[in-house]
Design a protein around this motif. Sequence first.
Motif, PDB file in Angstrom:
ATOM      1  N   LEU A 172     -16.617  93.606 -79.157  1.00  0.00           N
ATOM      2  CA  LEU A 172     -16.144  93.248 -77.817  1.00  0.00           C
ATOM      3  C   LEU A 172     -16.575  91.828 -77.450  1.00  0.00           C
ATOM      4  O   LEU A 172     -15.791  91.051 -76.886  1.00  0.00           O
ATOM      5  N   ALA A 173     -17.808  91.499 -77.792  1.00  0.00           N
ATOM      6  CA  ALA A 173     -18.283  90.132 -77.543  1.00  0.00           C
ATOM      7  C   ALA A 173     -17.504  89.134 -78.386  1.00  0.00           C
ATOM      8  O   ALA A 173     -17.140  88.042 -77.926  1.00  0.00           O
ATOM      9  N   GLY A 174     -17.238  89.504 -79.653  1.00  0.00           N
ATOM     10  CA  GLY A 174     -16.499  88.618 -80.546  1.00  0.00           C
ATOM     11  C   GLY A 174     -15.090  88.340 -80.059  1.00  0.00           C
ATOM     12  O   GLY A 174     -14.582  87.217 -80.187  1.00  0.00           O
ATOM     13  N   MET A 175     -14.440  89.356 -79.502  1.00  0.00           N
ATOM     14  CA  MET A 175     -13.101  89.156 -78.951  1.00  0.00           C
ATOM     15  C   MET A 175     -13.115  88.089 -77.855  1.00  0.00           C
ATOM     16  O   MET A 175     -12.263  87.191 -77.829  1.00  0.00           O
ATOM     17  N   ALA A 176     -14.084  88.183 -76.962  1.00  0.00           N
ATOM     18  CA  ALA A 176     -14.173  87.219 -75.870  1.00  0.00           C
ATOM     19  C   ALA A 176     -14.420  85.807 -76.393  1.00  0.00           C
ATOM     20  O   ALA A 176     -13.824  84.829 -75.906  1.00  0.00           O
ATOM     21  N   LEU A 177     -15.271  85.678 -77.395  1.00  0.00           N
ATOM     22  CA  LEU A 177     -15.556  84.370 -77.980  1.00  0.00           C
ATOM     23  C   LEU A 177     -14.328  83.779 -78.662  1.00  0.00           C
ATOM     24  O   LEU A 177     -14.051  82.578 -78.554  1.00  0.00           O
ATOM     25  N   CYS A 178     -13.593  84.615 -79.376  1.00  0.00           N
ATOM     26  CA  CYS A 178     -12.382  84.146 -80.056  1.00  0.00           C
ATOM     27  C   CYS A 178     -11.344  83.650 -79.062  1.00  0.00           C
ATOM     28  O   CYS A 178     -10.708  82.608 -79.269  1.00  0.00           O
ATOM     29  N   VAL A 179     -11.167  84.394 -77.993  1.00  0.00           N
ATOM     30  CA  VAL A 179     -10.198  83.997 -76.966  1.00  0.00           C
ATOM     31  C   VAL A 179     -10.605  82.654 -76.351  1.00  0.00           C
ATOM     32  O   VAL A 179      -9.773  81.759 -76.160  1.00  0.00           O
ATOM     33  N   ALA A 180     -11.899  82.483 -76.066  1.00  0.00           N
ATOM     34  CA  ALA A 180     -12.383  81.231 -75.486  1.00  0.00           C
ATOM     35  C   ALA A 180     -12.162  80.064 -76.447  1.00  0.00           C
ATOM     36  O   ALA A 180     -11.748  78.969 -76.038  1.00  0.00           O
TER      37      ALA A 180
END
Length: 409
Positions: A172-180
Motif C-alpha cells: 500500500l505504501a509502495g503504491m502511493a510512492l509510485c503514483v507520486a
Amino acid sequence: MSTNQSSPTRLIALLSLGHACVDVYQGAVAALVPFFVSERAYSYAAASGIVLAASLLSSVVQPLFGMLTDKWAMPWLLPVSTLVGGAGVAFAGVSGSYALTLAVVAVSGIGIAAYHPESARVARGVSRGSHTAMGWFSLGGNLGFATAPLLVWAVMATGGLHASPLLIVPALAGMALCVAALRGVGAPAAATVAALASRATGRDDWASFLKLSGAIVCRSVVFVGLGAFISLYARQRTGGGDVSGTAALFVLYLGGAVGTVAGGRLATRHGRIPVVQWSYALTILAVAGVVFVPGPLLYVFIACTSAGLYVPFSLHITLGQDYLPRRVGTASGVTLGLTVSVGGIASPLIGAIADASSLRTALAPLIALPAIGWLLLCTLDEPESLEAATGRPLTTAQPTPVTDTASHP
C-alpha cells in the motif's frame, strides 16, 4: 506536480523507496521458509518449492513485460504490480493448503515481474545515465530485501503464518510512492524514454548480452540458494535459534546496501566491466567462507558474500540496457528480473540434496558459480552508453541532473 517542478534527485528517491516496497516481497518468500518448516512441518524440498513458485512463473513472464514496455510506455504498471506482488505474499499464510500457498506466491511473482522492466526503464530515464543514481534506485530494492526478514519475523511473532495479511502494508505504501513518482515524471517524459530508445543508433549486441545474462544467472542461483537456506544453515553452524537465523538472512540482504552504492561509485572511477569482474572473483572466496567457516565468523563471510554479489547489481542493469540499446525494456526485464528470479529454479535441487545429505553439502556447489560468471565476464567489452547511442539524455526533464558525485537522494 509537473516534470519541471520535480528534480531528478527527488524522483530517484521516490522510485527507490517504491522499489524497496516491492522487493520486500522477493525477500519475504525466503524469510517465510523457516516458518513453513516449523508450523507446517514442510521438508526442505517442499519449502524450497514455495521459493520456486515465486520465481518460475515470474521468470517466464518477465521478458514478455519487457517486450511490451519496449513498444508502449506503461507507467500504470508500477502501482498495479506493486499491489499484486504484495497481495500474493500477504495471503500465503492464510490457508494450510500447499497448492493454494503455491498459487498465491506465484501471483506475487507475476506482480514483481510486471514491475521491474518498466521501473528500470523509467529510472534510467530519470537518472540520465548516472551510475550512482541507478545505484540508488537499485539500493531501494536491496533495502526491501534486507528488511523483509525483520518484517516477516515481526508479523509472525504476532500470530504465526495466520498473521500474514499484515504483510500487505508495504504494498500500500509502495503504491502511493509510485503514483507520486509518476506524477513527477509525467506521462510525456515516460513515453519519451521508450521513444528515444527506439531511435538508438547503436546495434543490439546479443552475444555480449547473453554472456552477461549467463553471469547474472550464476549470481542468482548463489543469492537465491543462500537466501532460501542461510537462516536454517546459520542455526546449525552457530548453534543459535530463530534470532541467529533471522540475523543471518538480514546480513545477507543488508550487505547489498553497501555493495550497490559502492558499485555505482567504483564504476564511475574504474569502469563497469572491471568492477563487475573483480566482484565475481572476490565472491568465490566469500561463498567458500560461508560454506566452510563455523561459528560467529560465519556472519562476516555472509556480509562479504552479500557485498560481492551486490556491487555489480545496478551495473548489470545499465550494461544490459547498453548492450541492447533498441530494447531497453527487454534488457531491464532480463537483467533486473528474469536472471534474478531464475535462481529460484535451483532451490528445490538444493533442498533435495540437503534432505538426502546435509545443508553444507547442498550449499558447497554454489562456490563454483561465481567462478563461471567471472569466466563469462572476462570476454566482455565496455559498451557505448545508451545516452551516447541516442545522442541525448533519456529524459525530457529540464532540472539540474543527478550527477555521479551526488549524495543520497
